[in-house]
Design a protein around this motif. Structure first.
Motif, PDB file in Angstrom:
ATOM      1  N   GLU A 185       2.309   6.844  -6.930  1.00  0.00           N
ATOM      2  CA  GLU A 185       1.400   7.930  -7.314  1.00  0.00           C
ATOM      3  C   GLU A 185       2.037   9.291  -7.074  1.00  0.00           C
ATOM      4  O   GLU A 185       1.960  10.184  -7.927  1.00  0.00           O
ATOM      5  N   GLU A 186       2.675   9.457  -5.908  1.00  0.00           N
ATOM      6  CA  GLU A 186       3.340  10.722  -5.601  1.00  0.00           C
ATOM      7  C   GLU A 186       4.494  10.982  -6.573  1.00  0.00           C
ATOM      8  O   GLU A 186       4.701  12.112  -7.016  1.00  0.00           O
ATOM      9  N   SER A 204       1.211   4.153  -3.037  1.00  0.00           N
ATOM     10  CA  SER A 204       1.040   5.595  -2.848  1.00  0.00           C
ATOM     11  C   SER A 204       2.315   6.350  -3.212  1.00  0.00           C
ATOM     12  O   SER A 204       2.254   7.473  -3.731  1.00  0.00           O
ATOM     13  N   THR A 234       0.833  -1.205   0.000  1.00  0.00           N
ATOM     14  CA  THR A 234       0.000   0.000   0.000  1.00  0.00           C
ATOM     15  C   THR A 234       0.868   1.256   0.000  1.00  0.00           C
ATOM     16  O   THR A 234       0.612   2.204  -0.748  1.00  0.00           O
ATOM     17  N   THR A 235       1.909   1.247   0.806  1.00  0.00           N
ATOM     18  CA  THR A 235       2.836   2.382   0.846  1.00  0.00           C
ATOM     19  C   THR A 235       3.542   2.545  -0.488  1.00  0.00           C
ATOM     20  O   THR A 235       3.677   3.664  -0.998  1.00  0.00           O
TER      21      THR A 235
END
Length: 64
Positions: free
Chosen positions: A31-32, A28, A24-25
């Motif tokens: 995406e960043e 994200s 999950t990290t």
């Protein structure tokens, strides 16, 4: 000939419980990172570099 997107018949072993938050990290972070590359005028929550992505991926690979 099998269909190109036919479901696999091989069984996969379950993933370790610790893997969920790491993935999950990682997602994200990707995406960043994409935002920082393609829209640098938009400020992201955290600074993510290719090196940080590689380190996170290595942490995931160690648990697999």
């Amino acid at each position: 000939m099998p269909a190109p997107f036919a479901p696999s018949t091989t069984q996969r072993s379950p993933l370790p419980d610790e893997l969920g938050p790491l993935v999950t990290t990682y997602r994200s972070m990707i995406e960043e990172f994409r935002i920082s590359l393609f829209s640098p005028e938009i400020k992201t929550k955290t600074v993510v570099s290719a090196k940080k992505l590689q380190q996170q991926w290595q942490a995931i690979r160690q648990l697999c």
